[in-house]
Design a protein around this motif. Sequence first.
Motif, PDB file in Angstrom:
ATOM      1  N   GLY A 147      81.252 -13.143 -61.464  1.00  0.00           N
ATOM      2  CA  GLY A 147      80.957 -12.213 -62.545  1.00  0.00           C
ATOM      3  C   GLY A 147      79.480 -12.038 -62.815  1.00  0.00           C
ATOM      4  N   CYS A 148      78.649 -12.390 -61.854  1.00  0.00           N
ATOM      5  CA  CYS A 148      77.208 -12.282 -62.043  1.00  0.00           C
ATOM      6  C   CYS A 148      76.675 -10.995 -61.412  1.00  0.00           C
ATOM      7  CB  CYS A 148      76.497 -13.492 -61.444  1.00  0.00           C
ATOM      8  SG  CYS A 148      76.414 -13.471 -59.635  1.00  0.00           S
ATOM      9  N   LYS A 149      75.410 -10.714 -61.643  1.00  0.00           N
ATOM     10  CA  LYS A 149      74.723  -9.590 -61.042  1.00  0.00           C
ATOM     11  C   LYS A 149      73.816 -10.084 -59.926  1.00  0.00           C
ATOM     12  CE  LYS A 149      74.786  -6.882 -65.309  1.00  0.00           C
ATOM     13  NZ  LYS A 149      73.961  -6.196 -66.341  1.00  0.00           N
ATOM     14  N   PRO A 150      73.475  -9.225 -58.953  1.00  0.00           N
ATOM     15  CA  PRO A 150      72.611  -9.658 -57.847  1.00  0.00           C
ATOM     16  C   PRO A 150      71.298 -10.292 -58.308  1.00  0.00           C
ATOM     17  CG  PRO A 150      73.605  -7.565 -57.308  1.00  0.00           C
ATOM     18  CD  PRO A 150      73.989  -7.852 -58.730  1.00  0.00           C
ATOM     19  N   ALA A 151      70.728  -9.826 -59.402  1.00  0.00           N
ATOM     20  CA  ALA A 151      69.466 -10.381 -59.883  1.00  0.00           C
ATOM     21  C   ALA A 151      69.604 -11.831 -60.350  1.00  0.00           C
ATOM     22  CB  ALA A 151      68.913  -9.525 -61.021  1.00  0.00           C
ATOM     23  N   GLU A 152      70.835 -12.281 -60.592  1.00  0.00           N
ATOM     24  CA  GLU A 152      71.066 -13.672 -60.996  1.00  0.00           C
ATOM     25  C   GLU A 152      71.255 -14.602 -59.802  1.00  0.00           C
ATOM     26  OE1 GLU A 152      73.781 -14.020 -64.632  1.00  0.00           O
ATOM     27  OE2 GLU A 152      74.299 -12.029 -63.840  1.00  0.00           O
ATOM     28  N   VAL A 153      71.399 -14.026 -58.617  1.00  0.00           N
ATOM     29  CA  VAL A 153      71.652 -14.815 -57.408  1.00  0.00           C
ATOM     30  C   VAL A 153      70.333 -15.316 -56.816  1.00  0.00           C
ATOM     31  CG1 VAL A 153      72.594 -14.755 -55.062  1.00  0.00           C
ATOM     32  CG2 VAL A 153      73.770 -13.543 -56.931  1.00  0.00           C
ATOM     33  N   VAL A 154      70.315 -16.580 -56.440  1.00  0.00           N
ATOM     34  CA  VAL A 154      69.156 -17.193 -55.788  1.00  0.00           C
ATOM     35  C   VAL A 154      69.485 -17.370 -54.311  1.00  0.00           C
ATOM     36  CG1 VAL A 154      67.581 -19.162 -55.756  1.00  0.00           C
ATOM     37  CG2 VAL A 154      68.591 -18.403 -57.924  1.00  0.00           C
ATOM     38  N   CYS A 155      68.608 -16.907 -53.436  1.00  0.00           N
ATOM     39  CA  CYS A 155      68.854 -16.950 -51.993  1.00  0.00           C
ATOM     40  C   CYS A 155      67.799 -17.779 -51.272  1.00  0.00           C
ATOM     41  CB  CYS A 155      68.858 -15.543 -51.398  1.00  0.00           C
ATOM     42  SG  CYS A 155      70.234 -14.519 -51.953  1.00  0.00           S
ATOM     43  N   TRP A 156      68.218 -18.414 -50.212  1.00  0.00           N
ATOM     44  CA  TRP A 156      67.318 -19.197 -49.352  1.00  0.00           C
ATOM     45  C   TRP A 156      67.578 -18.825 -47.907  1.00  0.00           C
ATOM     46  CZ3 TRP A 156      68.218 -23.179 -45.674  1.00  0.00           C
ATOM     47  CH2 TRP A 156      67.076 -23.896 -45.267  1.00  0.00           C
ATOM     48  N   LEU A 157      66.502 -18.527 -47.180  1.00  0.00           N
ATOM     49  CA  LEU A 157      66.572 -18.198 -45.759  1.00  0.00           C
ATOM     50  C   LEU A 157      66.164 -19.421 -44.952  1.00  0.00           C
ATOM     51  CD1 LEU A 157      64.753 -14.724 -45.868  1.00  0.00           C
ATOM     52  CD2 LEU A 157      67.157 -15.252 -46.387  1.00  0.00           C
ATOM     53  N   GLY A 158      67.035 -19.867 -44.064  1.00  0.00           N
ATOM     54  CA  GLY A 158      66.760 -21.056 -43.282  1.00  0.00           C
ATOM     55  C   GLY A 158      66.034 -20.762 -41.980  1.00  0.00           C
ATOM     56  N   PRO A 159      65.896 -21.758 -41.128  1.00  0.00           N
ATOM     57  CA  PRO A 159      65.227 -21.582 -39.843  1.00  0.00           C
ATOM     58  C   PRO A 159      65.974 -20.608 -38.933  1.00  0.00           C
ATOM     59  CG  PRO A 159      65.407 -23.911 -40.411  1.00  0.00           C
ATOM     60  CD  PRO A 159      66.272 -23.168 -41.372  1.00  0.00           C
ATOM     61  N   CYS A 160      65.223 -19.771 -38.240  1.00  0.00           N
ATOM     62  CA  CYS A 160      65.795 -18.836 -37.275  1.00  0.00           C
ATOM     63  C   CYS A 160      64.728 -18.542 -36.223  1.00  0.00           C
ATOM     64  CB  CYS A 160      66.242 -17.541 -37.951  1.00  0.00           C
ATOM     65  SG  CYS A 160      64.890 -16.523 -38.570  1.00  0.00           S
ATOM     66  N   ILE A 161      65.070 -17.762 -35.222  1.00  0.00           N
ATOM     67  CA  ILE A 161      64.078 -17.353 -34.243  1.00  0.00           C
ATOM     68  C   ILE A 161      62.987 -16.558 -34.967  1.00  0.00           C
ATOM     69  CG2 ILE A 161      65.406 -15.283 -33.615  1.00  0.00           C
ATOM     70  CD1 ILE A 161      64.350 -15.722 -30.729  1.00  0.00           C
ATOM     71  N   GLY A 162      61.728 -16.949 -34.751  1.00  0.00           N
ATOM     72  CA  GLY A 162      60.640 -16.409 -35.545  1.00  0.00           C
ATOM     73  C   GLY A 162      60.104 -15.076 -35.048  1.00  0.00           C
ATOM     74  N   PRO A 163      59.272 -14.437 -35.859  1.00  0.00           N
ATOM     75  CA  PRO A 163      58.767 -13.101 -35.536  1.00  0.00           C
ATOM     76  C   PRO A 163      57.820 -13.054 -34.349  1.00  0.00           C
ATOM     77  CG  PRO A 163      57.729 -13.949 -37.527  1.00  0.00           C
ATOM     78  CD  PRO A 163      58.837 -14.892 -37.195  1.00  0.00           C
ATOM     79  N   ASP A 164      57.362 -14.198 -33.875  1.00  0.00           N
ATOM     80  CA  ASP A 164      56.534 -14.232 -32.671  1.00  0.00           C
ATOM     81  C   ASP A 164      57.339 -14.577 -31.420  1.00  0.00           C
ATOM     82  OD1 ASP A 164      54.178 -13.636 -34.068  1.00  0.00           O
ATOM     83  OD2 ASP A 164      53.886 -15.747 -34.594  1.00  0.00           O
ATOM     84  N   ALA A 165      58.654 -14.772 -31.586  1.00  0.00           N
ATOM     85  CA  ALA A 165      59.494 -15.198 -30.459  1.00  0.00           C
ATOM     86  C   ALA A 165      60.694 -14.302 -30.217  1.00  0.00           C
ATOM     87  CB  ALA A 165      59.985 -16.631 -30.693  1.00  0.00           C
ATOM     88  N   PHE A 166      61.057 -13.459 -31.196  1.00  0.00           N
ATOM     89  CA  PHE A 166      62.289 -12.690 -31.101  1.00  0.00           C
ATOM     90  C   PHE A 166      62.029 -11.342 -30.435  1.00  0.00           C
ATOM     91  CE2 PHE A 166      66.123 -10.864 -33.643  1.00  0.00           C
ATOM     92  CZ  PHE A 166      66.903 -10.934 -32.488  1.00  0.00           C
ATOM     93  N   GLU A 167      62.077 -11.333 -29.108  1.00  0.00           N
ATOM     94  CA  GLU A 167      61.862 -10.105 -28.342  1.00  0.00           C
ATOM     95  C   GLU A 167      63.151  -9.298 -28.292  1.00  0.00           C
ATOM     96  OE1 GLU A 167      60.978  -8.921 -23.697  1.00  0.00           O
ATOM     97  OE2 GLU A 167      59.901 -10.642 -24.542  1.00  0.00           O
ATOM     98  N   VAL A 168      63.065  -8.017 -28.659  1.00  0.00           N
ATOM     99  CA  VAL A 168      64.250  -7.161 -28.714  1.00  0.00           C
ATOM    100  C   VAL A 168      63.963  -5.819 -28.053  1.00  0.00           C
ATOM    101  CG1 VAL A 168      64.996  -8.239 -30.869  1.00  0.00           C
ATOM    102  CG2 VAL A 168      63.654  -6.124 -30.955  1.00  0.00           C
ATOM    103  N   GLY A 169      65.059  -5.095 -27.770  1.00  0.00           N
ATOM    104  CA  GLY A 169      64.953  -3.761 -27.204  1.00  0.00           C
ATOM    105  C   GLY A 169      65.264  -2.697 -28.232  1.00  0.00           C
ATOM    106  N   ALA A 170      65.304  -1.448 -27.768  1.00  0.00           N
ATOM    107  CA  ALA A 170      65.520  -0.319 -28.672  1.00  0.00           C
ATOM    108  C   ALA A 170      66.877  -0.376 -29.353  1.00  0.00           C
ATOM    109  CB  ALA A 170      65.372   0.987 -27.896  1.00  0.00           C
TER     110      ALA A 170
END
Length: 253
Positions: A147-170
């Motif tokens: 029954g809460c609103k999104p602004a009441e939610v606390v989020c945490w982003l964990g370890p993932c492939i980083g922006p200097d390593a994640f090579e992608v295509g179109a």
Amino acid sequence: MPMHPDWLQPAFGIPGVQAVMTTRAGGGSVAPWDSMNVGLAVDDDPAQVARNRALLQEATGADLVFMKQVHGTRVLRLTGEHLAAPVLEADACVTIEPGLACVVQVADCLPVLMAAPGGVAAAHAGWRGLAGGVVEAALCDLCKATGCKPAEVVCWLGPCIGPDAFEVGADVLEGFGVQSAGADPARFKPLRPGKWLANLPQLARDRLAAAGVTQVSGGEWCTVRDQVDGRSRFFSFRRDRITGRMAAVIWRR
């Protein structure tokens, strides 16, 4: 059993909410799954994986519910019945039951943990799931459950492939509705013709902000490159192919 000192323990600032993210350290699996592998589908000894999961359960003091993750957007609303149920396919879960833990497994994909007064959630967000809306789906179900609103939610982003390593295509840019000619380098940095470096944590922050979430932390670790004492700190499928899986866990006492 106490938490291993190398594991990450994010703070959510909501009474009763606890969380942990394992690293490679603290288990009993041998190379190339050394040592805290919690993944059953990676050819590690199933008995040792069970022991590693038992170590994690003992450290948290919570009942862990593992899903069969398929890079989709399905959300499970967890209850105590799931502890005895067959493993279900889903990439996010929500619970309002104290002592029941939401768990996602990762080895380059982004784990997103969420907490609100009265409930918690976890999402497995590789680029396909993130582009498909798995984070928004988990957020929506958590808000409905509590029954809460999104602004009441606390989020945490964990370890993932980083922006200097994640090579992608179109295809990845297209998945996020981005035209390659006008790609924002903060999200998709040009690397060479037809290739970009994608910033998965920033893409997740964008999605959360658009959904009304204002409290987001984490996202600064790279599963591919981060090391401790000259050894890889995290499992990385992109780097090693044959490797283990880490667990991101959140629960309410």
